[in-house]
Design an enzyme around this catalytic site. Structure first.
Site, PDB file in Angstrom:
ATOM      1  N   ASP A 157      -1.044 -96.616  39.576  1.00  0.00           N
ATOM      2  CA  ASP A 157      -2.400 -96.926  39.100  1.00  0.00           C
ATOM      3  C   ASP A 157      -3.536 -96.574  40.067  1.00  0.00           C
ATOM      4  O   ASP A 157      -4.385 -95.719  39.794  1.00  0.00           O
ATOM      5  CB  ASP A 157      -2.504 -98.410  38.678  1.00  0.00           C
ATOM      6  CG  ASP A 157      -1.921 -99.391  39.701  1.00  0.00           C
ATOM      7  OD1 ASP A 157      -1.485 -98.953  40.791  1.00  0.00           O
ATOM      8  OD2 ASP A 157      -1.917-100.605  39.412  1.00  0.00           O
ATOM      9  N   THR A 185      -9.885-101.633  45.494  1.00  0.00           N
ATOM     10  CA  THR A 185      -9.056-102.027  44.354  1.00  0.00           C
ATOM     11  C   THR A 185      -8.810-103.535  44.313  1.00  0.00           C
ATOM     12  O   THR A 185      -8.183-104.035  43.395  1.00  0.00           O
ATOM     13  CB  THR A 185      -7.729-101.224  44.334  1.00  0.00           C
ATOM     14  OG1 THR A 185      -7.105-101.406  43.068  1.00  0.00           O
ATOM     15  CG2 THR A 185      -6.809-101.651  45.458  1.00  0.00           C
ATOM     16  N   GLU A 238      -0.943-104.238  50.318  1.00  0.00           N
ATOM     17  CA  GLU A 238      -1.492-105.526  49.889  1.00  0.00           C
ATOM     18  C   GLU A 238      -2.379-106.135  50.966  1.00  0.00           C
ATOM     19  O   GLU A 238      -3.436-106.706  50.683  1.00  0.00           O
ATOM     20  CB  GLU A 238      -0.370-106.513  49.534  1.00  0.00           C
ATOM     21  CG  GLU A 238       0.494-106.092  48.358  1.00  0.00           C
ATOM     22  CD  GLU A 238      -0.216-106.166  47.010  1.00  0.00           C
ATOM     23  OE1 GLU A 238      -1.383-106.592  46.968  1.00  0.00           O
ATOM     24  OE2 GLU A 238       0.409-105.790  45.998  1.00  0.00           O
TER      25      GLU A 238
END
Ligand code: DMJ
Length: 614
Positions: free
Chosen positions: A378, A603, A245
């Site tokens: 993903d 992303t 993150e």
């Protein structure tokens, strides 16, 4: 004699008490500022939380109808600012850019009237030193980058904005108003309670939003945020961050802002942060731990397991590779690519599909037999393609893994719903198919379209178009026009006419970007304006059901109840970093605004340059 001795001892005791008390005061007073900065992370509560104005109840009227954006005006010129290329600024080199300009309203001062006249500040992100800027990309981390003409080109040609882009700018400003007033320098705005939440305690929303401000041409907001980065952003903190993150949001955000602005401050910060993440890779298998303390350098897995998430360890490569290319320091790229190589050779895949977990000690996949394109897997697929693009389409192993995975998806996970035959991606658990699809999976149509743009098989585009329709319907078929977090598709004709079912626990919407992200790619690659129209509908739904009158947007609990969507009181950083950025780019008809041939988006929607072939 005895009385005299007693009096003497009492006097000595009193004097030493005064001395010690002074020392205690000094000791406890010193870290006050530090404690204010401490994040509110699990197990690490600030002893002395920051003082905020008492939260007031915002008007949580579900419809928020009065707050709909006014009908946007007709075309007019704005957009990325005219910038002057100036001589190198010594200040900037020293990392202490003056930032001396006065402001009438300090950010975070909730008592300050919003309409207070502010001193006009100059646009300083444009200081482009001859030896800095976006490099003509090299394939390997062999040398620091050279300046690129891209940066100046974006800035010199202000775009002709249309009504919808103006609508996005208006939405951004509204979101920023809340963040600036109630959460300045903190991770996330809590717009309803007019307060903030901390995750890492690193100004996450501010950093995630930097390049969006640049792209939207919000000079003043950018400059103010830059000052915060320059003066307040400090990574020397005893705080655990999630490697993935923080890489995609902070490292990615700093690197892309450096590329767009040419301002070396952001590269210096990126390098500092990248160095602090490196202990995460010190595991027996070199598969990184999920968490790392950027102050102490201690990395660790989550408390309950020694596994890491596959999508997390395989979706940090764009950023680490770029950091190496820019700094000339190879260790970032080497550590990240070691993971890619390792995963490439691992057993436990099913026709290119990967499990969701990987063990940091053994380096093997765990929880075998479960395959999804949603959470925990993903962006593994996304980064295979995007690394191949980033590296100038040279690394064929990445391409092979990507192509194999798409075939695996087609074979095992693609189905069609009833009654409308929507194409969707389900999940596989030990060969049992489940018709469950996360909204997160809606990144896939965009990724497929990007691949086709870069020369991959045309049949990928058919799947991209079909999935895009499905993701649109996941929004459209909800009463609020906003997708829930997870849907289940009907495999058999239902009694109603709906293809999509939602479980009560899955009805929330976190302001996620994936649908509009894919709409952007589909519009860029097909030119079909229906994708712009769909994006416009979604923006209007955000405005209608998630906008908080006093500033900011909020996640909601129930996308199926337009009368009571139930605000969750949180604006995720990706709403500014991704959702609004992709909407703005979707509404632009300028193919050269962050061209897909020049940039690849990480992303978290942070554009990084595609390396030119040398
Ligand atoms: C973002 O942080 C990134 O897009 C990530 O890849 C997935 N989750 C959020 C947005 O939904």
């Amino acid at each position: 004699m005895i009385i005299f001795l007693l009096a003497f001892l009492i006097l000595c005791g009193f004097l030493s008490y005064i001395h010690m008390a002074d020392q205690w005061k000094a000791l406890s007073g010193k870290p006050t500022e530090e404690r204010k900065m401490m994040p509110e992370v699990p197990g690490l509560k600030p002893a002395n939380p920051p003082v905020l104005p008492a939260p007031q109840k915002a008007d949580a009227s579900p419809a928020f109808s009065k707050m709909l954006p006014q009908r946007p005006r007709k075309h007019f010129r704005r957009g990325p600012p005219h910038l002057q290329i100036r001589a190198p600024n010594t200040d900037s080199k020293a990392g202490t850019q003056g930032d001396t300009k006065e402001r009438a309203a300090a950010p975070g001062d909730a008592h300050q009237k919003e309409n207070t006249q502010r001193t006009i500040i100059s646009w300083r992100g444009a200081v482009i030193e001859p030896e800095q800027g976006t490099g003509l990309p090299l394939r390997r981390a062999e040398a620091p980058a050279k300046p690129s003409p891209l940066v100046t080109r974006i800035q010199k040609e202000p775009a002709l904005l249309n009504e919808r882009q103006e609508g996005v700018i208006e939405a951004f400003r509204h979101a920023w108003k809340g963040y600036r007033q109630f959460a300045w320098g903190h991770d996330e705005l809590r717009p309803v309670s007019r307060s903030f939440s901390e995750w890492f305690g690193l100004g996450l929303t501010l950093i995630d939003a930097l390049d969006t401000m640049w792209i939207l041409g919000l000079k003043q907001e950018f400059e103010e945020a830059r000052t915060w980065v320059s003066q307040k952003l400090n990574f020397k903190k005893d705080v655990d961050v999630n490697l993935f993150e923080s890489t995609i949001r902070i490292l990615g955000g700093l690197l892309s802002t450096y590329h767009l602005s040419g301002d070396r401050l952001f590269l210096r910060k990126a390098k500092d942060f990248g160095n602090r993440l490196m202990p995460a890779f010190m595991t027996p298998s070199k598969i990184p731990y999920s968490d790392v303390n950027i102050g102490t350098g201690v990395a660790h897995p989550p408390q309950w397991t020694s596994d890491s998430t596959v999508s997390e360890v395989t979706s940090i490569q764009l950023e680490f590779r770029e950091l190496s290319r820019l700094t000339g320091v190879k260790k970032f790229q080497e550590a990240a690519e070691e993971v890619t190589r390792h995963v490439h050779h691992l057993s436990g895949k099913k026709d290119g599909l990967v499990p969701m977990f990987i063990n940091t000690h053994s380096g093997s996949f765990t929880h075998l037999g479960v395959f999804t394109l949603g959470a925990r897997a993903d962006s593994y697929y996304e980064y295979l393609l995007k690394q191949w693009i980033q590296g100038g389409k040279q690394e064929t192993q990445l391409l092979e893994d990507y192509l194999a995975a798409i075939e695996g998806i087609k074979t095992h996970l693609v189905r069609h719903s009833e009654p409308n035959k929507l194409t969707f991606i389900g999940e596989l658990t030990h060969d049992r198919f489940s018709a469950k699809m996360d909204h997160l999976v809606c990144f896939l149509p965009g990724t497929l379209a990007l691949g086709v743009h870069h020369g991959l098989p045309a049949d990928h585009m058919e799947l991209a178009r079909a999935l895009m329709e499905t993701c649109y319907q996941m929004n459209r078929q909800m009463e609020t026009g906003l997708s829930p977090e997870i849907v289940h598709f009907n495999l058999y004709p239902p009694t109603d006419n709906l293809d999509v079912k939602v479980k009560p626990a899955d009805r929330h919407n976190l302001l996620r970007p994936e649908t509009v992200e894919s709409l952007f790619y589909l519009y860029r690659t097909t030119g079909d304006r229906k994708y712009q129209d769909w994006g416009w509908e979604i923006l209007q739904s955000f405005n209608k059901y998630t906008r908080v009158p006093s500033g900011g947007y909020t996640s909601i609990n129930n996308v199926q109840n337009p009368h009571k969507p139930e605000p969750r009181d949180k604006m995720e950083s990706f709403f500014l970093g991704e959702t609004l950025k992709y909407l703005y780019l979707l509404f632009s008809d300028d193919q050269n605004l962050l061209s897909l041939d020049t940039y690849v988006f990480n992303t978290e929607a942070h554009p990084l340059p595609i390396w030119a072939l040398s």
